[in-house]
Design a protein around this motif. Structure first.
Motif, PDB file in Angstrom:
ATOM      1  N   ASN A   1     -27.713  -4.561   1.642  1.00  0.00           N
ATOM      2  CA  ASN A   1     -28.238  -4.498   0.275  1.00  0.00           C
ATOM      3  C   ASN A   1     -29.731  -4.801   0.261  1.00  0.00           C
ATOM      4  OD1 ASN A   1     -26.305  -4.177  -2.226  1.00  0.00           O
ATOM      5  ND2 ASN A   1     -25.106  -5.086  -0.586  1.00  0.00           N
ATOM      6  N   LEU A   2     -30.154  -5.790   1.034  1.00  0.00           N
ATOM      7  CA  LEU A   2     -31.575  -6.120   1.099  1.00  0.00           C
ATOM      8  C   LEU A   2     -32.357  -4.982   1.752  1.00  0.00           C
ATOM      9  CD1 LEU A   2     -33.929  -8.047   0.659  1.00  0.00           C
ATOM     10  CD2 LEU A   2     -33.329  -9.134   2.847  1.00  0.00           C
ATOM     11  N   ALA A   3     -31.838  -4.427   2.832  1.00  0.00           N
ATOM     12  CA  ALA A   3     -32.516  -3.310   3.503  1.00  0.00           C
ATOM     13  C   ALA A   3     -32.675  -2.129   2.553  1.00  0.00           C
ATOM     14  CB  ALA A   3     -31.741  -2.893   4.760  1.00  0.00           C
ATOM     15  N   ASN A   4     -31.649  -1.858   1.749  1.00  0.00           N
ATOM     16  CA  ASN A   4     -31.737  -0.763   0.780  1.00  0.00           C
ATOM     17  C   ASN A   4     -32.813  -1.040  -0.261  1.00  0.00           C
ATOM     18  OD1 ASN A   4     -29.782   0.896   1.922  1.00  0.00           O
ATOM     19  ND2 ASN A   4     -28.136  -0.157   0.879  1.00  0.00           N
ATOM     20  N   LEU A   5     -32.876  -2.274  -0.765  1.00  0.00           N
ATOM     21  CA  LEU A   5     -33.918  -2.626  -1.728  1.00  0.00           C
ATOM     22  C   LEU A   5     -35.295  -2.402  -1.125  1.00  0.00           C
ATOM     23  CD1 LEU A   5     -35.023  -3.983  -4.355  1.00  0.00           C
ATOM     24  CD2 LEU A   5     -34.928  -6.129  -3.064  1.00  0.00           C
ATOM     25  N   LEU A   6     -35.503  -2.877   0.086  1.00  0.00           N
ATOM     26  CA  LEU A   6     -36.817  -2.770   0.718  1.00  0.00           C
ATOM     27  C   LEU A   6     -37.194  -1.320   1.013  1.00  0.00           C
ATOM     28  CD1 LEU A   6     -36.662  -5.880   3.086  1.00  0.00           C
ATOM     29  CD2 LEU A   6     -37.811  -5.679   0.861  1.00  0.00           C
ATOM     30  N   ALA A   7     -36.207  -0.448   1.179  1.00  0.00           N
ATOM     31  CA  ALA A   7     -36.474   0.977   1.375  1.00  0.00           C
ATOM     32  C   ALA A   7     -36.750   1.689   0.052  1.00  0.00           C
ATOM     33  CB  ALA A   7     -35.300   1.638   2.096  1.00  0.00           C
ATOM     34  N   ILE A   8     -36.041   1.287  -0.999  1.00  0.00           N
ATOM     35  CA  ILE A   8     -36.161   1.951  -2.297  1.00  0.00           C
ATOM     36  C   ILE A   8     -37.411   1.519  -3.052  1.00  0.00           C
ATOM     37  CG2 ILE A   8     -35.109   2.092  -4.602  1.00  0.00           C
ATOM     38  CD1 ILE A   8     -32.365   2.065  -3.169  1.00  0.00           C
ATOM     39  N   ALA A   9     -37.789   0.245  -2.990  1.00  0.00           N
ATOM     40  CA  ALA A   9     -38.889  -0.276  -3.807  1.00  0.00           C
ATOM     41  C   ALA A   9     -40.185   0.538  -3.668  1.00  0.00           C
ATOM     42  CB  ALA A   9     -39.130  -1.751  -3.500  1.00  0.00           C
ATOM     43  N   PRO A  10     -40.648   0.862  -2.467  1.00  0.00           N
ATOM     44  CA  PRO A  10     -41.883   1.650  -2.377  1.00  0.00           C
ATOM     45  C   PRO A  10     -41.732   3.052  -2.974  1.00  0.00           C
ATOM     46  CG  PRO A  10     -41.409   0.594  -0.273  1.00  0.00           C
ATOM     47  CD  PRO A  10     -40.195   0.408  -1.145  1.00  0.00           C
ATOM     48  N   GLN A  11     -40.562   3.667  -2.804  1.00  0.00           N
ATOM     49  CA  GLN A  11     -40.347   4.997  -3.367  1.00  0.00           C
ATOM     50  C   GLN A  11     -40.360   4.951  -4.895  1.00  0.00           C
ATOM     51  OE1 GLN A  11     -36.936   7.157  -1.607  1.00  0.00           O
ATOM     52  NE2 GLN A  11     -36.853   5.437  -0.187  1.00  0.00           N
ATOM     53  N   ALA A  12     -39.629   3.992  -5.456  1.00  0.00           N
ATOM     54  CA  ALA A  12     -39.530   3.884  -6.915  1.00  0.00           C
ATOM     55  C   ALA A  12     -40.883   3.586  -7.544  1.00  0.00           C
ATOM     56  CB  ALA A  12     -38.512   2.810  -7.300  1.00  0.00           C
ATOM     57  N   THR A  13     -41.650   2.689  -6.936  1.00  0.00           N
ATOM     58  CA  THR A  13     -42.956   2.364  -7.520  1.00  0.00           C
ATOM     59  C   THR A  13     -43.971   3.480  -7.285  1.00  0.00           C
ATOM     60  OG1 THR A  13     -43.462   0.994  -5.585  1.00  0.00           O
ATOM     61  CG2 THR A  13     -42.622  -0.130  -7.559  1.00  0.00           C
ATOM     62  N   ASN A  14     -43.865   4.202  -6.182  1.00  0.00           N
ATOM     63  CA  ASN A  14     -44.709   5.391  -6.018  1.00  0.00           C
ATOM     64  C   ASN A  14     -44.429   6.387  -7.134  1.00  0.00           C
ATOM     65  OD1 ASN A  14     -46.012   4.455  -3.762  1.00  0.00           O
ATOM     66  ND2 ASN A  14     -44.870   5.710  -2.311  1.00  0.00           N
ATOM     67  N   TYR A  15     -43.166   6.523  -7.496  1.00  0.00           N
ATOM     68  CA  TYR A  15     -42.807   7.403  -8.605  1.00  0.00           C
ATOM     69  C   TYR A  15     -43.411   6.888  -9.915  1.00  0.00           C
ATOM     70  CZ  TYR A  15     -40.244   9.914 -12.131  1.00  0.00           C
ATOM     71  OH  TYR A  15     -39.948  10.679 -13.227  1.00  0.00           O
ATOM     72  N   VAL A  16     -43.237   5.599 -10.182  1.00  0.00           N
ATOM     73  CA  VAL A  16     -43.759   5.012 -11.426  1.00  0.00           C
ATOM     74  C   VAL A  16     -45.262   5.233 -11.529  1.00  0.00           C
ATOM     75  CG1 VAL A  16     -44.180   2.827 -12.642  1.00  0.00           C
ATOM     76  CG2 VAL A  16     -41.904   3.327 -11.723  1.00  0.00           C
ATOM     77  N   TRP A  17     -45.993   5.015 -10.433  1.00  0.00           N
ATOM     78  CA  TRP A  17     -47.453   5.128 -10.457  1.00  0.00           C
ATOM     79  C   TRP A  17     -47.960   6.525 -10.092  1.00  0.00           C
ATOM     80  CZ3 TRP A  17     -46.645  -0.156  -8.270  1.00  0.00           C
ATOM     81  CH2 TRP A  17     -46.905  -1.144  -9.229  1.00  0.00           C
ATOM     82  N   GLU A  18     -47.031   7.450  -9.843  1.00  0.00           N
ATOM     83  CA  GLU A  18     -47.381   8.834  -9.534  1.00  0.00           C
ATOM     84  C   GLU A  18     -48.358   8.934  -8.353  1.00  0.00           C
ATOM     85  OE1 GLU A  18     -47.632  11.631 -12.998  1.00  0.00           O
ATOM     86  OE2 GLU A  18     -47.886   9.730 -14.112  1.00  0.00           O
ATOM     87  N   VAL A  19     -47.975   8.304  -7.243  1.00  0.00           N
ATOM     88  CA  VAL A  19     -48.785   8.380  -6.027  1.00  0.00           C
ATOM     89  C   VAL A  19     -47.941   8.938  -4.888  1.00  0.00           C
ATOM     90  CG1 VAL A  19     -50.306   6.486  -6.720  1.00  0.00           C
ATOM     91  CG2 VAL A  19     -48.275   5.987  -5.356  1.00  0.00           C
TER      92      VAL A  19
END
Length: 182
Positions: A149-167
């Motif tokens: 679960n922690l590994a999944n969070l650490l993999a998803i967080a950069p993708q999700a925030t890149n989406y939020v900030w459109e980078v």
């Protein structure tokens, strides 16, 4: 010689990680348990107690370099002296370019996590974007599943925030540039 060997074997057994068996089922966790899980996964512990008595701030040294928080929840209840849940969080300072629409879209795109915004932030009183994974230990969960679960969070967080900030791959026009390569 025999005494030395016995003492060495005993010392080695006592020094072994408490969760050497990732298949072990746990129904609650303590601060020591959370620290052990993080150390076993190779993360660097930065400190404890930032978000309550049973909380750890750590750095992912396995690739992302993210600083994250693991927080025990539902602690010291009538059901357990330890914590019955774990809130895993990656937090970023908001920069004002994020929109609630993109945050909501990220929640739909990465359903295994919750993406959120806090106008008042946490440690620094700076507006914050967070990505959270919450697990409930009722009925039990294996140590391996907590780690996953922690590994999944650490993999998803950069993708999700890149989406939020459109980078990155979510920057305006990124799809067109990728299409040109084909």
């Amino acid at each position: 010689m025999r005494r030395t060997l016995v003492m060495f074997t005993l010392a080695s057994a006592l020094a072994a990680p408490a969760f050497a068996d990732d298949n072990r089922l746990v129904k609650s966790v303590s601060l020591k348990d959370l620290q052990m899980i993080l150390v076993e996964e190779g993360h660097t512990i930065n400190g404890t107690g930032y978000d309550g008595d049973v909380s750890v701030r750590a750095t992912d040294t396995n690739g992302t370099g993210l600083i994250f928080n693991v927080i025990g929840t539902a602690c010291d209840t009538e059901y357990s002296d330890d914590c019955l849940g774990i809130n895993m969080q990656v937090r970023y300072d908001a920069d004002g370019t994020e929109t609630l629409e993109r945050i909501n879209d990220a929640n739909l795109m990465w359903a295994a996590t919750s993406v959120w915004y806090s106008a008042t932030g946490f440690d620094t009183e700076v507006p914050t974007i967070g990505v959270t994974r919450y697990v409930i230990l009722d009925g039990g969960m294996t140590i391996r599943n907590i780690k996953d679960n922690l590994a999944n969070l650490l993999a998803i967080a950069p993708q999700a925030t890149n989406y939020v900030w459109e980078v990155g791959e979510y920057a305006p026009g990124a799809d067109a540039a990728a299409d040109d390569e084909w």
